[in-house]
Design an enzyme around this catalytic site. Structure first.
Site, PDB file in Angstrom:
ATOM      1  N   LYS A  54       0.846  -1.200   0.000  1.00 36.85           N
ATOM      2  CA  LYS A  54       0.000   0.000   0.000  1.00 36.85           C
ATOM      3  C   LYS A  54       0.878   1.245   0.000  1.00 36.85           C
ATOM      4  CE  LYS A  54      -3.964  -2.287   2.094  1.00 36.85           C
ATOM      5  NZ  LYS A  54      -4.710  -2.697   3.271  1.00 36.85           N
ATOM      6  N   GLN A  98      -4.826  -1.110   9.396  1.00 37.64           N
ATOM      7  CA  GLN A  98      -4.807  -2.469   8.849  1.00 37.64           C
ATOM      8  C   GLN A  98      -5.445  -3.457   9.829  1.00 37.64           C
ATOM      9  OE1 GLN A  98      -3.842  -3.218   5.734  1.00 37.64           O
ATOM     10  NE2 GLN A  98      -4.229  -5.397   5.991  1.00 37.64           N
ATOM     11  N   ASP A 121     -11.310   3.261   3.747  1.00 38.91           N
ATOM     12  CA  ASP A 121     -11.666   1.837   3.765  1.00 38.91           C
ATOM     13  C   ASP A 121     -13.187   1.645   3.698  1.00 38.91           C
ATOM     14  OD1 ASP A 121      -9.815  -0.261   3.849  1.00 38.91           O
ATOM     15  OD2 ASP A 121      -9.209   0.213   5.899  1.00 38.91           O
TER      16      ASP A 121
HETATM   17  N1  GUN Z   1      -7.381  -6.479   6.097  1.00 35.95           N
HETATM   18  C1  GUN Z   1      -7.750  -7.238   5.023  1.00 35.95           C
HETATM   19  N2  GUN Z   1      -8.324  -6.461   4.075  1.00 35.95           N
HETATM   20  C2  GUN Z   1      -8.313  -5.200   4.556  1.00 35.95           C
HETATM   21  C3  GUN Z   1      -8.769  -3.967   4.026  1.00 35.95           C
HETATM   22  O1  GUN Z   1      -9.319  -3.864   2.918  1.00 35.95           O
HETATM   23  N3  GUN Z   1      -8.578  -2.874   4.832  1.00 35.95           N
HETATM   24  C4  GUN Z   1      -7.995  -2.956   6.065  1.00 35.95           C
HETATM   25  N4  GUN Z   1      -7.861  -1.839   6.776  1.00 35.95           N
HETATM   26  N5  GUN Z   1      -7.566  -4.101   6.581  1.00 35.95           N
HETATM   27  C5  GUN Z   1      -7.731  -5.206   5.826  1.00 35.95           C
END
Ligand code: GUN
Length: 288
Positions: A54, A98, A121
């Protein structure tokens, strides 16, 4: 006839190109560089890989990246005070914490602290509520990517039978809402669903987000159906090495489906591309 392979890598590349152009425009018109803050708590190896990707891709498309790593024992108070500081930082347009978080931290409580205008998100209840009432919300990135992949092969979703396997807040539920907003007839299946193969066979659009390697076989799938595989499962192959596979048995299901996403190279790359698109959108809204 073999199914069309839906190329998530290629579509993600196009989305990233559009985002990079949008970032340049915003810099030129308003002197603003979109900024994404990514918060990682603990040392989960898979989360470390996702976060690294990311950060890398955020920078590659010309945005600022603010990377915060906190140790696994971080208190609720410290995490919430970091989020509040990010909420108040005008250089930060998007905030991503995350998941999963260490067990002592309540993810809902943490997500609800994020300013909904920076919740790229789309997990805050305000954005979730907007999604289910057709408002202008931030939509969770994995389902948003899946919808784009689906539309790349089938623009007419209205009236189609869609079955989403999995009811998570990250994928299953928002995926169902997006499909409903496109006027599909949607069923959400889960671990208590009776006769799942029979239900899947009714689907024109089948989305698998269960986390079980190669669970879905050819005889679960209606001929010509579009199959989106969100699963990312590591399985052992010879001499202890691992390989990533989806929730769908790709080779088997390719013999009956009309179109199918591979793993890797399906929804995975689209997730980060959509995160970048949401961050650009957050920055645009902040200046307008
Ligand atoms: N963990 C797995 N997928 C995601 C996501 O799309 N966003 C976040 N913040 N954590 C995750």
């Amino acid at each position: 006839m073999m199914a069309v392979r839906i190329d998530g890598k290629e579509l993600a590349k196009q989305v990233r190109k559009e985002v990079s152009e949008g970032v340049k425009c915003l810099k030129a018109s308003h002197g603003v560089t979109p900024g994404l803050a990514v918060v990682l708590v603990g040392e989960d190896p898979a989360s470390q890989v996702y976060v690294r990707n990311k950060v890398k891709q955020t920078e590659a498309c010309g945005m600022n990246s603010f990377h915060h790593v906190m140790d696994a024992g971080t208190s609720r108070k410290s995490l919430l005070s970091l989020i509040k500081a990010l909420n108040n930082n005008p250089a930060v347009h998007g905030i991503l914490v995350q998941l999963p978080l260490p067990a002592h931290l309540d993810s809902r409580d943490v997500i609800q602290t994020i300013d909904p205008a920076k919740d790229v998100d789309g997990f805050h209840s305000s954005n979730v509520g907007d999604l289910w009432t057709s408002g202008k919300s931030f939509v969770p990135c994995t389902p948003l990517g899946c919808l784009a992949l689906l539309k790349s092969v089938e623009p007419n979703i209205a009236g189609k039978n869609a079955v989403v396997i999995g009811r998570s807040n990250i994928v299953g539920r928002p995926m169902a809402a997006l499909l409903l907003n496109e006027s599909a007839t949607v069923t959400i299946a889960h671990s208590k669903t009776k006769d799942l193969p029979a239900l899947c066979r009714q689907a024109d659009i089948l989305v698998a987000a269960v986390g079980r390697p190669r669970m879905i076989k050819a005889d679960w799938v209606k001929p010509g159906a579009i199959v989106l595989d969100v699963g990312i499962n590591r399985v052992e192959i010879a001499d202890g090495r691992g390989r990533l596979v989806g929730d769908v048995d790709f080779e088997d299901v390719s013999t009956v489906a009309g179109a199918i996403t591979p793993v890797p190279g399906g929804p995975g790359p689209m997730t980060i591309a959509c995160l970048l698109a949401n961050t650009l959108e957050a920055a645009k809204r902040a200046v307008s």
